[in-house]
Design a protein around this motif. Structure first.
Motif, mmCIF file in Angstrom:
data_model
loop_
_atom_site.group_PDB
_atom_site.id
_atom_site.type_symbol
_atom_site.label_atom_id
_atom_site.label_comp_id
_atom_site.label_asym_id
_atom_site.label_seq_id
_atom_site.Cartn_x
_atom_site.Cartn_y
_atom_site.Cartn_z
ATOM 1 N N PRO A 9 -12.098 4.699 0.121
ATOM 2 C CA PRO A 9 -13.616 4.258 -0.197
ATOM 3 C C PRO A 9 -14.385 5.253 0.595
ATOM 4 O O PRO A 9 -15.547 5.632 0.072
ATOM 5 C CB PRO A 9 -13.872 3.141 0.845
ATOM 6 C CG PRO A 9 -12.835 2.778 1.671
ATOM 7 C CD PRO A 9 -11.595 3.216 0.885
ATOM 8 N N THR A 10 -13.946 6.064 1.634
ATOM 9 C CA THR A 10 -14.567 7.351 1.944
ATOM 10 C C THR A 10 -13.291 8.058 2.482
ATOM 11 O O THR A 10 -12.126 7.604 2.756
ATOM 12 C CB THR A 10 -15.445 6.834 3.469
ATOM 13 O OG1 THR A 10 -14.509 6.418 4.299
ATOM 14 C CG2 THR A 10 -16.607 5.937 3.031
ATOM 15 N N PRO A 11 -13.689 9.498 2.390
ATOM 16 C CA PRO A 11 -12.522 10.279 2.778
ATOM 17 C C PRO A 11 -11.654 10.077 4.121
ATOM 18 O O PRO A 11 -10.525 10.250 4.193
ATOM 19 C CB PRO A 11 -13.190 11.780 2.966
ATOM 20 C CG PRO A 11 -14.406 11.593 1.901
ATOM 21 C CD PRO A 11 -14.941 10.268 2.401
ATOM 22 N N ASP A 12 -12.420 9.549 5.272
ATOM 23 C CA ASP A 12 -11.665 9.339 6.284
ATOM 24 C C ASP A 12 -11.160 7.825 6.558
ATOM 25 O O ASP A 12 -10.484 7.762 7.519
ATOM 26 C CB ASP A 12 -12.777 9.780 7.506
ATOM 27 C CG ASP A 12 -14.012 8.921 7.326
ATOM 28 O OD1 ASP A 12 -14.365 8.095 6.337
ATOM 29 O OD2 ASP A 12 -14.935 9.249 8.212
ATOM 30 N N VAL A 13 -11.293 7.044 5.609
ATOM 31 C CA VAL A 13 -10.946 5.628 5.686
ATOM 32 C C VAL A 13 -9.916 5.294 4.358
ATOM 33 O O VAL A 13 -10.426 5.556 3.395
ATOM 34 C CB VAL A 13 -11.909 4.532 5.799
ATOM 35 C CG1 VAL A 13 -11.560 3.201 5.604
ATOM 36 C CG2 VAL A 13 -12.746 4.668 7.115
ATOM 37 N N ALA A 14 -8.738 4.783 4.726
ATOM 38 C CA ALA A 14 -7.917 4.310 3.576
ATOM 39 C C ALA A 14 -7.712 3.062 3.882
ATOM 40 O O ALA A 14 -7.389 2.367 4.733
ATOM 41 C CB ALA A 14 -6.526 5.203 3.825
ATOM 42 N N VAL A 15 -7.455 2.396 2.492
ATOM 43 C CA VAL A 15 -7.132 1.001 2.198
ATOM 44 C C VAL A 15 -5.763 0.988 1.764
ATOM 45 O O VAL A 15 -5.548 1.299 0.295
ATOM 46 C CB VAL A 15 -8.205 0.285 1.359
ATOM 47 C CG1 VAL A 15 -7.812 -1.153 1.508
ATOM 48 C CG2 VAL A 15 -9.460 0.491 2.327
ATOM 49 N N VAL A 16 -4.974 0.343 2.166
ATOM 50 C CA VAL A 16 -3.546 0.015 1.679
ATOM 51 C C VAL A 16 -3.396 -1.444 1.183
ATOM 52 O O VAL A 16 -3.468 -2.316 2.220
ATOM 53 C CB VAL A 16 -2.419 0.540 2.784
ATOM 54 C CG1 VAL A 16 -0.840 -0.157 2.129
ATOM 55 C CG2 VAL A 16 -2.461 1.736 2.984
ATOM 56 N N ARG A 17 -3.245 -1.775 0.081
ATOM 57 C CA ARG A 17 -3.525 -2.961 -0.533
ATOM 58 C C ARG A 17 -2.152 -3.627 -1.325
ATOM 59 O O ARG A 17 -1.887 -2.741 -2.229
ATOM 60 C CB ARG A 17 -4.656 -3.200 -1.688
ATOM 61 C CG ARG A 17 -4.972 -4.708 -1.929
ATOM 62 C CD ARG A 17 -6.047 -4.594 -2.986
ATOM 63 N NE ARG A 17 -7.340 -3.746 -2.587
ATOM 64 C CZ ARG A 17 -8.328 -4.259 -1.635
ATOM 65 N NH1 ARG A 17 -8.333 -5.648 -1.511
ATOM 66 N NH2 ARG A 17 -9.308 -3.595 -1.317
ATOM 67 N N LEU A 18 -1.436 -4.786 -0.869
ATOM 68 C CA LEU A 18 -0.347 -5.111 -1.523
ATOM 69 C C LEU A 18 -0.802 -5.722 -2.763
ATOM 70 O O LEU A 18 -2.057 -6.227 -2.903
ATOM 71 C CB LEU A 18 0.321 -6.373 -0.778
ATOM 72 C CG LEU A 18 0.642 -6.009 0.785
ATOM 73 C CD1 LEU A 18 1.261 -7.252 1.439
ATOM 74 C CD2 LEU A 18 1.584 -5.058 0.873
ATOM 75 N N ASN A 19 0.095 -5.557 -3.882
ATOM 76 C CA ASN A 19 -0.587 -5.929 -5.268
ATOM 77 C C ASN A 19 0.594 -6.583 -5.909
ATOM 78 O O ASN A 19 0.965 -5.933 -7.074
ATOM 79 C CB ASN A 19 -0.834 -4.401 -5.891
ATOM 80 C CG ASN A 19 -1.445 -4.991 -7.237
ATOM 81 O OD1 ASN A 19 -2.282 -5.626 -7.171
ATOM 82 N ND2 ASN A 19 -1.275 -4.010 -8.158
ATOM 83 N N ARG A 20 1.038 -7.783 -5.554
ATOM 84 C CA ARG A 20 1.888 -8.745 -6.164
ATOM 85 C C ARG A 20 1.416 -9.990 -6.239
ATOM 86 O O ARG A 20 1.860 -11.023 -5.479
ATOM 87 C CB ARG A 20 3.460 -8.837 -5.576
ATOM 88 C CG ARG A 20 4.026 -7.308 -5.671
ATOM 89 C CD ARG A 20 5.639 -7.712 -5.063
ATOM 90 N NE ARG A 20 6.299 -8.229 -5.992
ATOM 91 C CZ ARG A 20 7.430 -9.250 -5.788
ATOM 92 N NH1 ARG A 20 7.800 -9.409 -4.546
ATOM 93 N NH2 ARG A 20 8.142 -9.856 -6.808
#
Length: 256
Positions: A9-20
């Protein structure tokens, strides 16, 4: 579609989302491998300062994929070397915030415990139900849980296989904060963005020393803390932070 999604959502924050979603984000080898790959990459990405780990707004992760384990033998399970995949998350130098809605059961509870901060929704629940299918936790559910909540609460969870609510988890030390279900993702991102504004060298040292000190004697842990404290006085961010404080202005931390 990938079983694990990564958004920034911003260059310095990552979101890792499980997708099952159809499997309630059950953790099979494909999911574990994808998580390890993403955490390896994000941990080395200079621009990323904080990571949010989530399963989405309905379910964090309901556990290991039993279908992938039911007929496996002991040697097959050993050769899967899943501990190496989990280690990629445990060794991530960036702060990790777990945003937990719904079930964090079995491997899902263990996955949440790999985070540094856990934000839980009112309707979230945490459980180590492995004993109900004839096994026991195998990815930290006896060890990380005991370090988080103490012997007696951990024994109750792993010996009974019964879930605890978000409020119970907060009271026993298994969650950092409980918010409304529809506020979990936003609150996790809010905290991540805040952490991302802080000096990354200091953040990295805090995480490393806090985790290393858990398994050391008090004297050794205090020595680790003292050395890291001293080391940070060699950073440009320390100079910037203290000058900004004295000059009554917002600091700008660049990670040097």
């Amino acid at each position: 579609m990938s079983v694990v999604l990564v958004e920034q959502p911003t260059p310095d924050v990552a979101v890792v989302r499980l997708n099952r979603p159809d499997a309630r984000n059950a953790l099979n080898q494909e999911v574990r491998s994808a998580l390890a790959e993403h955490f390896d990459r994000l941990g080395q990405a200079a621009e990323v300062r904080c990571i949010v780990l989530t399963g989405g707004e309905r379910c964090f992760a309901a556990g290991a994929d039993i279908r992938a384990m039911a007929d496996a033998g002991a040697i097959e399970i050993m050769l899967r070397q899943t501990q190496r995949l989990w280690q990629a998350i445990a060794a991530c130098p960036k702060p990790v915030i777990a945003a937990v809605n719904g079930y964090a059961w079995g491997g899902g509870c263990e996955l949440a415990m790999h985070a540094d901060i856990i934000i839980a929704g009112e309707g979230a629940s945490f459980c180590q139900p492995e004993v109900k299918v004839g096994i026991m936790p195998g990815a930290g559910g006896t060890q990380r849980l005991t370090r988080a909540v103490g012997k007696f609460q951990a024994m109750k969870m792993v010996l009974t296989g019964l879930p605890v609510s978000a409020r119970e988890a907060l009271a026993m030390g298994l969650a950092s904060e409980v918010v409304a279900d529809d506020a979990v993702q936003a609150r996790a991102l809010e905290l991540a963005r805040h952490i991302a504004t802080l000096p990354p060298l200091a953040i990295a040292q805090i995480k490393e020393v806090l985790l290393a000190g858990q398994d050391a004697s008090l004297d050794t842990a205090l020595m680790l803390e003292r050395k890291a404290f001293q080391l940070l006085f060699a950073s440009a961010d320390q100079k910037e932070g203290m000058r900004a404080f004295l000059e009554k202005r917002p600091p700008v931390f660049r990670g040097g």
